[in-house]
Design a protein around this motif. Structure first.
Motif, PDB file in Angstrom:
ATOM      1  N   GLU A 289       0.854  -1.188   0.000  1.00 17.57           N
ATOM      2  CA  GLU A 289       0.000   0.000   0.000  1.00 17.57           C
ATOM      3  C   GLU A 289       0.894   1.244   0.000  1.00 17.57           C
ATOM      4  O   GLU A 289       1.921   1.263   0.679  1.00 17.57           O
ATOM      5  CB  GLU A 289      -0.827  -0.042   1.296  1.00 17.57           C
ATOM      6  CG  GLU A 289      -2.029   0.864   1.347  1.00 17.57           C
ATOM      7  CD  GLU A 289      -2.707   0.763   2.721  1.00 17.57           C
ATOM      8  OE1 GLU A 289      -3.497  -0.187   2.894  1.00 17.57           O
ATOM      9  OE2 GLU A 289      -2.424   1.601   3.591  1.00 17.57           O
ATOM     10  N   GLY A 290       0.516   2.239  -0.764  1.00 21.04           N
ATOM     11  CA  GLY A 290       1.238   3.510  -0.745  1.00 21.04           C
ATOM     12  C   GLY A 290       2.352   3.605  -1.768  1.00 21.04           C
ATOM     13  O   GLY A 290       2.971   4.658  -1.905  1.00 21.04           O
ATOM     14  N   ILE A 291       2.642   2.522  -2.488  1.00 22.59           N
ATOM     15  CA  ILE A 291       3.654   2.593  -3.554  1.00 22.59           C
ATOM     16  C   ILE A 291       2.936   2.962  -4.851  1.00 22.59           C
ATOM     17  O   ILE A 291       2.017   2.260  -5.270  1.00 22.59           O
ATOM     18  CB  ILE A 291       4.378   1.238  -3.725  1.00 22.59           C
ATOM     19  CG1 ILE A 291       5.047   0.790  -2.414  1.00 22.59           C
ATOM     20  CG2 ILE A 291       5.380   1.306  -4.867  1.00 22.59           C
ATOM     21  CD1 ILE A 291       6.222   1.637  -1.974  1.00 22.59           C
ATOM     22  N   GLY A 292       3.364   4.068  -5.445  1.00 24.70           N
ATOM     23  CA  GLY A 292       2.707   4.540  -6.670  1.00 24.70           C
ATOM     24  C   GLY A 292       2.970   3.597  -7.825  1.00 24.70           C
ATOM     25  O   GLY A 292       4.013   2.950  -7.877  1.00 24.70           O
ATOM     26  N   LYS A 293       2.009   3.533  -8.745  1.00 22.97           N
ATOM     27  CA  LYS A 293       2.196   2.662  -9.908  1.00 22.97           C
ATOM     28  C   LYS A 293       2.714   3.486 -11.078  1.00 22.97           C
ATOM     29  O   LYS A 293       2.042   4.370 -11.568  1.00 22.97           O
ATOM     30  CB  LYS A 293       0.872   1.978 -10.260  1.00 22.97           C
ATOM     31  CG  LYS A 293       0.429   1.033  -9.161  1.00 22.97           C
ATOM     32  CD  LYS A 293      -0.730   0.156  -9.612  1.00 22.97           C
ATOM     33  CE  LYS A 293      -1.040  -0.885  -8.569  1.00 22.97           C
ATOM     34  NZ  LYS A 293      -1.734  -0.382  -7.380  1.00 22.97           N
TER      35      LYS A 293
END
Ligand SMILES: [Cu+2]
Length: 350
Positions: A289-293
């Motif tokens: 969660e929280g890691i940008g794609k």
């Protein structure tokens, strides 16, 4: 009052009775893009529905065979104490269940852990190639301390497929056969799903080498092997690859402390291909969660199916949990297929 079974575990004297209906249906599933296989599916889905009971429960399953061939259910891992006729082995513990017939299995959940069930008729085809397998989780009366720390559960079942025989029931599963598709929970990469976690999660992966041996590897983390074939081991150990023989299970616990996007895959090279082409097969991605794609991310626009690893179903507690995400579809007749092909050609020509 406590009842001691085999001197190992203290079970409540009042066991719950859990009754389930399971049917077997002829459907097809899409395993990889452009590859479908005809299956015999417990409750119409592959994997079969999740069965979750407590150690010591009395389990009753009424099996109805709605297919054109004979089947059974073997409860892999249970001891079947005083219930050997429910072991599901055709012509050894019962007659096979013929098309249209029912058979009732009754047994005590006398072994805890990550168990599974599968057909025991012509296993190399029915289990090896036709999806006749599903998870049965028996919660222990006395869980380990580390099991109580788990914040997220996931179930991964590994199998293979043979596209040469996928279309013909009764074919395949002979010695020396070559499998050309490999899957987790019935899907090959890129049709598998992300497993979404957050930093601080204590993730329990229940790994099932349902149809073939597996060397499961997770990037960026070590995994603590806590249970083998459902049984807690005396000395849990750390690995980054866990070898599981065909039919076996390993439970590993992972502290999710390294945010990122991490691939997890079978390290047997052939198993990460789709008909010889890499990348494919038994591979998936753990997404924090929280890691940008980023734009280049392979699953940037992925249609997300949250229960693909049964994390939500495992939250539901005891019972039989069907999963729409694994439902098969009606088998296309040759005529329908031809019609579809024609239509596609016409569209391409326009
Ligand atoms: Cu079968």
């Amino acid at each position: 009052m406590l009842l001691v079974l085999g001197g190992l575990s203290a079970l409540p004297a009042q066991a719950d009775v859990r009754q389930f209906d399971i049917s077997i249906e002829e459907v097809e599933i899409e395993v990889a893009p452009g590859f479908k296989s005809k299956v015999w599916a417990y409750n119409g889905q592959v994997p079969g529905p999740l069965l979750r009971v407590a150690e010591g429960d009395d389990v009753e399953v009424i099996l109805t065979n709605n297919t054109s061939l004979n089947h059974t259910i073997h409860w892999h891992g249970t001891f079947q104490t005083n219930s050997w006729r429910s072991d599901g082995v055709p012509n050894v513990t019962q007659p096979t269940v013929e098309p249209g017939e029912t058979y009732t299995y009754r047994f005590k959940a006398d072994k805890a852990g990550s168990l599974w069930y599968h057909c025991h008729v012509n296993v190399p085809e029915h289990v090896g190639l036709r999806g006749m397998w599903g998870p049965m989780i028996v919660d222990p009366a006395e869980p380990l301390a580390i099991e109580k720390d788990v914040t997220k559960e996931a179930i991964l079942m590994f199998t293979g497929w043979n596209s040469d025989v996928a279309d013909t029931y009764g074919k395949g599963g002979s010695p020396g056969e070559t499998m050309d598709y490999f899957s987790i929970n019935g899907k090959s990469f890129p049709m598998t799903q992300p497993l979404r976690v957050k930093k601080g999660d204590v993730l329990r992966l229940r790994l099932f080498a349902a149809g073939l041996e597996t060397a499961f590897h997770l990037h960026g983390h070590d995994m603590l092997v806590t249970h083998i074939d459902g049984t807690p081991i005396d000395n849990p150990y750390w690995v980054d690859v866990v070898d599981i023989p065909s039919g076996g299970r390993a439970d590993v616990i992972v502290r999710m402390d390294n945010p990122g996007m991490w691939i997890a895959h079978d390290h047997i090279e052939q198993h990460i291909t789709n008909k010889g082409v890499m990348p494919g097969g038994a591979a998936m991605i753990i997404e924090y969660e929280g890691i940008g794609k980023e734009d280049w991310y392979v699953w940037k626009d992925k249609d997300y199916a949250p229960d693909f690893y049964l994390s939500d179903s495992m939250e539901k507690g005891y019972g039989l949990h069907n999963s729409p995400v694994f439902k098969g579809s009606e088998i296309e007749t040759r005529k329908q297929k031809k019609k579809k092909k024609k239509k596609k050609k016409k569209q391409q020509a326009q």
